[in-house]
Design an enzyme around this catalytic site. Structure first.
Site, mmCIF file in Angstrom:
data_model
loop_
_atom_site.group_PDB
_atom_site.id
_atom_site.type_symbol
_atom_site.label_atom_id
_atom_site.label_comp_id
_atom_site.label_asym_id
_atom_site.label_seq_id
_atom_site.Cartn_x
_atom_site.Cartn_y
_atom_site.Cartn_z
ATOM 1 C CG ASN A 131 43.764 99.013 77.319
ATOM 2 O OD1 ASN A 131 43.599 99.894 78.155
ATOM 3 N ND2 ASN A 131 44.669 99.100 76.375
ATOM 4 C CE LYS A 154 33.048 108.130 80.896
ATOM 5 N NZ LYS A 154 32.940 106.662 81.072
ATOM 6 C CB ALA A 156 36.050 102.094 79.966
ATOM 7 C CB SER A 157 30.440 102.050 80.560
ATOM 8 O OG SER A 157 30.520 103.270 79.921
ATOM 9 N N GLY A 206 42.775 106.892 75.925
ATOM 10 C CA GLY A 206 41.723 106.275 75.125
ATOM 11 C C GLY A 206 42.045 106.403 73.651
ATOM 12 C CB SER A 207 39.951 105.855 70.700
ATOM 13 O OG SER A 207 38.886 106.709 71.032
ATOM 14 C CD GLU A 228 50.040 109.066 77.796
ATOM 15 O OE1 GLU A 228 50.402 108.419 76.796
ATOM 16 O OE2 GLU A 228 50.831 109.756 78.464
ATOM 17 C CG LEU A 229 45.208 110.243 72.402
ATOM 18 C CD1 LEU A 229 44.977 111.334 71.385
ATOM 19 C CD2 LEU A 229 43.987 110.073 73.300
ATOM 20 C CB CYS A 262 47.980 101.992 73.893
ATOM 21 S SG CYS A 262 48.853 101.967 75.453
HETATM 22 P P1 NAP Z 1 37.658 105.095 74.084
HETATM 23 O O1 NAP Z 1 36.467 104.578 73.401
HETATM 24 O O2 NAP Z 1 38.325 106.295 73.543
HETATM 25 O O3 NAP Z 1 37.208 105.344 75.610
HETATM 26 C C1 NAP Z 1 38.093 105.876 76.549
HETATM 27 C C2 NAP Z 1 37.311 106.567 77.654
HETATM 28 O O4 NAP Z 1 36.625 107.693 77.106
HETATM 29 C C3 NAP Z 1 36.237 105.694 78.300
HETATM 30 O O5 NAP Z 1 36.169 106.015 79.671
HETATM 31 C C4 NAP Z 1 34.967 106.129 77.590
HETATM 32 O O6 NAP Z 1 33.811 105.933 78.366
HETATM 33 C C5 NAP Z 1 35.230 107.617 77.424
HETATM 34 N N1 NAP Z 1 34.476 108.245 76.345
HETATM 35 C C6 NAP Z 1 34.241 107.751 75.097
HETATM 36 N N2 NAP Z 1 33.548 108.652 74.365
HETATM 37 C C7 NAP Z 1 33.345 109.738 75.171
HETATM 38 C C8 NAP Z 1 32.684 110.993 74.992
HETATM 39 N N3 NAP Z 1 32.120 111.321 73.834
HETATM 40 N N4 NAP Z 1 32.655 111.858 76.021
HETATM 41 C C9 NAP Z 1 33.227 111.529 77.196
HETATM 42 N N5 NAP Z 1 33.886 110.363 77.431
HETATM 43 C C10 NAP Z 1 33.940 109.471 76.426
HETATM 44 O O7 NAP Z 1 38.805 104.019 74.191
HETATM 45 P P2 NAP Z 1 38.727 102.513 74.675
HETATM 46 O O8 NAP Z 1 38.017 101.724 73.644
HETATM 47 O O9 NAP Z 1 38.215 102.444 76.074
HETATM 48 O O10 NAP Z 1 40.294 102.117 74.713
HETATM 49 C C11 NAP Z 1 40.989 101.715 73.591
HETATM 50 C C12 NAP Z 1 41.846 102.844 73.023
HETATM 51 O O11 NAP Z 1 42.636 103.427 74.063
HETATM 52 C C13 NAP Z 1 42.836 102.341 71.998
HETATM 53 O O12 NAP Z 1 42.908 103.241 70.924
HETATM 54 C C14 NAP Z 1 44.152 102.320 72.765
HETATM 55 O O13 NAP Z 1 45.301 102.376 71.962
HETATM 56 C C15 NAP Z 1 43.998 103.502 73.645
HETATM 57 N N6 NAP Z 1 44.896 103.419 74.788
HETATM 58 C C16 NAP Z 1 45.962 104.259 74.865
HETATM 59 C C17 NAP Z 1 46.868 104.159 75.910
HETATM 60 C C18 NAP Z 1 48.078 105.055 76.010
HETATM 61 O O14 NAP Z 1 48.706 105.078 77.064
HETATM 62 N N7 NAP Z 1 48.434 105.806 74.984
HETATM 63 C C19 NAP Z 1 46.665 103.185 76.893
HETATM 64 C C20 NAP Z 1 45.567 102.336 76.785
HETATM 65 C C21 NAP Z 1 44.687 102.464 75.737
HETATM 66 P P3 NAP Z 1 32.664 104.858 77.960
HETATM 67 O O15 NAP Z 1 33.222 103.515 78.197
HETATM 68 O O16 NAP Z 1 31.571 105.206 78.894
HETATM 69 O O17 NAP Z 1 32.335 105.097 76.524
#
Ligand code: NAP
Length: 457
Positions: A131, A154, A156-157, A206-207, A228-229, A262
């Site tokens: 994002n 690594k 996001a793809s 990430g999530s 950071e979720l 987020c």
């Molecule tokens: P996500 O689906 O959790 O993905 C985050 C990262 O993790 C990506 O690089 C993804 O790679 C990787 N990933 C996913 N599943 C994995 C697995 N099983 N094993 C290893 N790596 C894995 O999150 P997103 O959709 O990119 O981002 C949205 C989320 O991030 C929202 O919940 C948002 O609130 C949160 N976020 C939090 C912050 C903060 O600072 N707290 C900031 C920004 C965003 P792939 O793309 O290859 O799946």
């Protein structure tokens, strides 16, 4: 394995990429570990010029990299450019302050002066979301490297192009080879890397779901981890708030990156005395926003990231409407190509509705009416998340009092939640653990070593 990056605003395939073989990833990690032996030995003062050059490289390339961000994930190009500018500023803040922030501390105990020193750990593996493709990756990497670690990214793809552009920024700034490397591993290799001796720490943004998974993997290998979720930040409006000022804040807070932040304002908790006036003005302003081609300089709301994001929003809205929520504007995806969803205001919302209970990662603003300040705080704290939030009141002392009672990592009085390199950033509850930015972020991946001195004899 091959995968494709699709422009979410047009549906066009931008590029096909190849996942790296496990051996290639492991070899890169070994090189990053070797690079650590020299990089970690430099003093902070010796590292600073690299970061000064990095800030310049980011600024010099901001136009072209902003277009790359926009075509890969759909945010308006003006926001993308501002994101890269913010990365340059953050880099300069660390260049200016790191020596002081990492300086030894003295502790006087037993009549003698002891030393606390901050030493790098090694290779830190970062896993980042799409994002804010530049900001998220650099917000971790700059302090991590400044502290003397080396780093693997690594990304996001869907933002693999950005991931390699970031690696190129470090190359252009003259960083030694392998101090910062982008890798493209599959999930199995991610796990192997976390367990490997070549990695000493893990940072995931990430999530919450993926955070639990990566956090467990790091825990199994006893590696330091920062998570950071997700968030569902409350935007609390007290009865003394000025309506137009607050409504403008609410629009920006909800709509940045089409609501896919987020720290976007996600629950609008309004004291009943002013809820009608606020809702009227907020809805007017939301309707005025220009949604469209994110490459157009005048566009204010771009595309959502993909089909899954838009159907998730539709599901959250439909369930809430079935329980009595009322849509005042927006509410349906826009026809035509791309993943566009209009600014949407929803009233009559309450806990039990998905729009209130879950993280809403898009441009839908649920308004929840409460009778007073106490109920506002209680509702704000009823969430599983605790990332940021804001409270809006003319009375600053009251704002601080409320801010102290909200369970979150950051809380803003009369401003939307923003990350700032001079202030700590992070969450509590299901929003994560650890901190980024400021001197707290700089010290997440260091060995806080105590050197205690006693007289001989
Ligand atoms: P996500 O689906 O959790 O993905 C985050 C990262 O993790 C990506 O690089 C993804 O790679 C990787 N990933 C996913 N599943 C994995 C697995 N099983 N094993 C290893 N790596 C894995 O999150 P997103 O959709 O990119 O981002 C949205 C989320 O991030 C929202 O919940 C948002 O609130 C949160 N976020 C939090 C912050 C903060 O600072 N707290 C900031 C920004 C965003 P792939 O793309 O290859 O799946």
């Amino acid at each position: 394995m091959e995968f494709r990056t699709v422009n979410p605003a047009t549906g066009e395939v931008i590029r096909t990429w190849r996942t790296m073989a496990s051996d290639e990833v492991m070899q890169t990690a070994r090189r990053a570990r070797d690079a650590f032996n020299q990089w970690g030995d430099l003093s902070v003062e010796e590292r600073v010029p690299y970061f000064q050059r990095l800030a310049k490289v980011l600024r010099d390339n901001a136009e072209q990299w902003a277009v790359l961000v926009t075509t890969e994930m759909g945010k308006p190009v003006t926001e993308a450019k501002a994101e890269i500018e913010k990365c340059a500023w953050m880099t300069e803040v660390y260049a200016a302050n790191a020596a002081a922030w990492l300086a030894d501390e003295k502790v006087v105990a037993d009549g003698l002066e002891h030393i606390v020193t901050f030493q790098p750990l090694g290779v830190i593996f970062s896993i980042m979301p799409w994002n804010y493709p530049f900001w998220q990756a650099l917000r971790f990497a700059v302090p991590g490297l400044m502290a003397g670690n080396t780093s693997l990214l690594k990304h996001a793809s869907n933002v693999t192009g950005c991931a390699f552009a970031i690696e190129d920024a470090f190359v252009q700034a003259g960083f030694p080879d392998n101090v910062f490397r982008t890798i493209v591993p599959d999930y199995e290799t991610v796990s192997a890397l976390i367990a490997s001796d070549n990695v000493q720490g893990v940072s995931l943004t990430g999530s919450t779901q993926v955070g639990r998974h990566i956090g467990s993997e790091a825990g199994r290998s006893l590696k330091k981890v920062v998570l950071e979720l997700g968030g569902s930040d409350p935007f609390i409006i007290l009865e003394d708030a000025e309506i137009d000022f607050t409504a403008r804040g609410a629009v920006t807070g909800r709509m940045v990156t089409a609501g896919q932040s987020c720290i976007a304002s996600k629950r609008f908790i309004v004291v009943e005395k002013i809820v009608d006036a606020f809702t009227r003005r907020f809805t007017e302003l939301m309707k005025e926003l220009k949604v469209g081609d994110p490459l157009n300089q005048t566009t204010q709301v771009g595309s959502l990231v993909n089909e899954a994001a838009i159907s998730e929003l539709e599901g959250q809205l439909a369930q809430s409407v079935s329980l009595g929520a009322r849509v005042l504007c927006g509410g349906e995806r826009l026809p035509g190509r791309g993943f566009f969803f209009p600014p949407t205001v929803v009233t009559n919302t309450r806990p039990g509705m998905r729009l209130v209970d879950e993280e809403v990662f898009g441009p839908i603003a649920p308004i929840i009416t409460v009778k007073d300040e106490a109920e506002a705080i209680s509702l704000a704290n009823s969430s599983e998340f605790g990332l940021g939030g804001s409270v809006w009141t003319r009375d600053l002392a009251r704002g601080v009092r409320v801010a102290r009672q909200v369970e979150s990592g950051t809380l803003f009085v009369n401003s939307i939640t923003k990350s700032d390199p001079r202030m700590p950033f992070g969450g509590v509850k299901n929003s994560g653990l650890g901190r980024e930015l400021s001197h707290y972020g700089l010290k997440e991946f260091v060995n806080v070593k105590g050197i205690s001195l006693y007289k001989h004899g």
